[in-house]
Scaffold this active site. Structure first.
Site, PDB file in Angstrom:
ATOM      1  N   ASP A  98       0.790  -1.233   0.000  1.00 28.33           N
ATOM      2  CA  ASP A  98       0.000   0.000   0.000  1.00 28.33           C
ATOM      3  C   ASP A  98       0.819   1.279   0.000  1.00 28.33           C
ATOM      4  O   ASP A  98       0.331   2.329   0.412  1.00 28.33           O
ATOM      5  CB  ASP A  98      -0.917   0.007   1.224  1.00 28.33           C
ATOM      6  CG  ASP A  98      -0.169  -0.217   2.537  1.00 28.33           C
ATOM      7  OD1 ASP A  98       1.049   0.020   2.574  1.00 28.33           O
ATOM      8  OD2 ASP A  98      -0.807  -0.624   3.515  1.00 28.33           O
ATOM      9  N   HIS A 243      12.255   6.308  13.644  1.00 33.22           N
ATOM     10  CA  HIS A 243      12.195   6.493  12.194  1.00 33.22           C
ATOM     11  C   HIS A 243      12.984   7.737  11.792  1.00 33.22           C
ATOM     12  O   HIS A 243      13.093   8.704  12.553  1.00 33.22           O
ATOM     13  CB  HIS A 243      10.726   6.629  11.785  1.00 33.22           C
ATOM     14  CG  HIS A 243      10.474   6.473  10.318  1.00 33.22           C
ATOM     15  ND1 HIS A 243      10.652   7.492   9.412  1.00 33.22           N
ATOM     16  CD2 HIS A 243      10.023   5.408   9.598  1.00 33.22           C
ATOM     17  CE1 HIS A 243      10.331   7.068   8.199  1.00 33.22           C
ATOM     18  NE2 HIS A 243       9.946   5.814   8.288  1.00 33.22           N
TER      19      HIS A 243
END
Length: 382
Positions: A98, A243
């Protein structure tokens, strides 16, 4: 012998983890010329996975740039794929999941009139803005694809409700295949801290939080809950590979720096992440992939999101939706740290995502579609 050229396209770390074993499986099939194209939507984290699986892309678009937007990712991937498809001329393009790379790769193949196979098809929340942009990426990719490889029966049923019932295969999830090769009892971490942690006597909690829809107030609430949990539960050690997104870096450090039992570390490669997960007590995450990986390792998961496109794990009891409100996240975290019965109920639930043979089923379906075998693949009996 008849042969066919199959190109696998991906660009992010999670895609690479799930596609690498499939690329390897296709390479083992005599009638398939398996090609690999990466967009490098996530450059550094992607390269770490490629190295772990010893994969060398045939094509590398290298599109990543500082503070890239969804517009630049999609446009650069689409234009780059035009050149690659003209040169390689594959008989089938495989995309995964996705991401913006997924949608751009499928759209480029459609423009070139090349059939598209969608790995990890049929996941839905039915909220176009959550997860964003993933929900629309996978929905639009489903409309473009001719082959749909569904991890679970619920994913297959989602497609059926949308009128997609041809070229649909129930396979299980390829991430379970990946775990069979990455987790080892004798694994030694390259990150020194991870070798020093006392997994036997401390409650090590693996944390990830990076999704775009959590930017802003939701992420602030999540970080506040993590800080309180660490301060009120000194027996816990929170390990958070942060991240590389500047937004995530700023939020994590502003809220969590200075707490003794919270460890903010650099992003981990796939081998370290999987082996840390295998040794951890609990996983708290807004990641999609970890919702599948952790249950396969017997680890309860608290999902730091308002909804999940993976309801099978919630139904099975391996995952609980914690949402993005501070009080609920904190309460559920404390419950799993202090209530052994609640913990065991989740840890011992049956993983709903497969038996580690998804890649073989997908490769069989690819060969069947391309006329390289006469019999359709055996479905996974979930």
């Amino acid at each position: 012998m008849k042969t066919a050229r199959v190109m696998s396209v991906f660009g992010t770390r999670p895609e690479a983890i799930k596609m690498a074993p499939l690329v390897r499986e296709l390479q083992s099939r005599p009638g398939v010329e398996s090609l690999c194209c990466v967009t490098a939507q996530h450059r550094q984290m992607l390269d770490a996975v490629l190295g772990a699986f010893d994969l060398r892309p045939d094509f590398d678009l290298d599109i990543m740039e500082p503070r890239q937007s969804l517009y630049t990712i999609t446009a650069k991937a689409l234009l780059g794929m035009e050149r690659v498809l003209e040169e390689a001329r594959p008989d089938l393009v495989l995309v995964h999941g996705d991401t913006s790379t997924t949608f751009a790769g499928a759209l480029a193949a459609f423009y070139a009139k090349i059939p598209v196979g969608h790995v990890e098809a049929g996941l839905r929340t039915y909220d176009r803005y959550s997860p964003f942009p993933e929900e629309m990426n996978r929905t639009l990719t489903g409309d473009l694809a001719v082959l749909h490889f569904c991890p679970t029966p619920a994913n297959r049923d989602n497609l059926a409700r949308e009128g997609i019932d041809r070229g649909v295969y129930l396979t299980g999830n390829t991430v379970i295949d990946a775990l069979r090769t990455t987790v080892r009892e004798d694994f030694v971490f390259a990150t020194p801290l991870l070798n020093r942690l006392d997994y036997a006597h401390r409650r090590v909690i693996l944390v990830t939080c990076h999704r775009r829809e959590n930017y802003g107030a939701p992420m602030d609430h999540i970080m506040a809950a993590l800080r309180r949990l660490a301060q009120d539960c000194p027996e816990a050690e929170l390990v958070y590979p942060v991240h590389l997104s500047p937004v995530v870096q700023e939020a994590a450090h502003s809220h969590l720096d200075g707490v003794e039992n919270i460890h903010l570390i650099e992003p981990l490669d796939v081998l370290e992440m999987h082996n840390l997960m295998a040794r951890a007590y609990l996983v708290m995450t807004d990641s999609g992939g970890l919702q599948e990986e952790a249950p396969a390792l017997g680890k309860p998961v608290l999902v730091l999101r308002r909804e999940t496109e993976r309801p099978e794990a919630v139904a099975a009891g391996t995952v609980r939706l914690a949402g993005t409100e501070e009080e609920r996240i904190y309460a559920l975290g404390r419950e799993l740290l202090e209530d052994r019965a609640a913990y065991d109920k989740m840890a011992r639930a049956v993983n709903p995502y497969g038996d580690g043979r998804a890649c073989g089923r997908i490769a069989d379906a690819v060969e069947y579609h391309l006329g390289l075998r006469e019999e359709p693949p055996e479905p996974w009996l979930a």
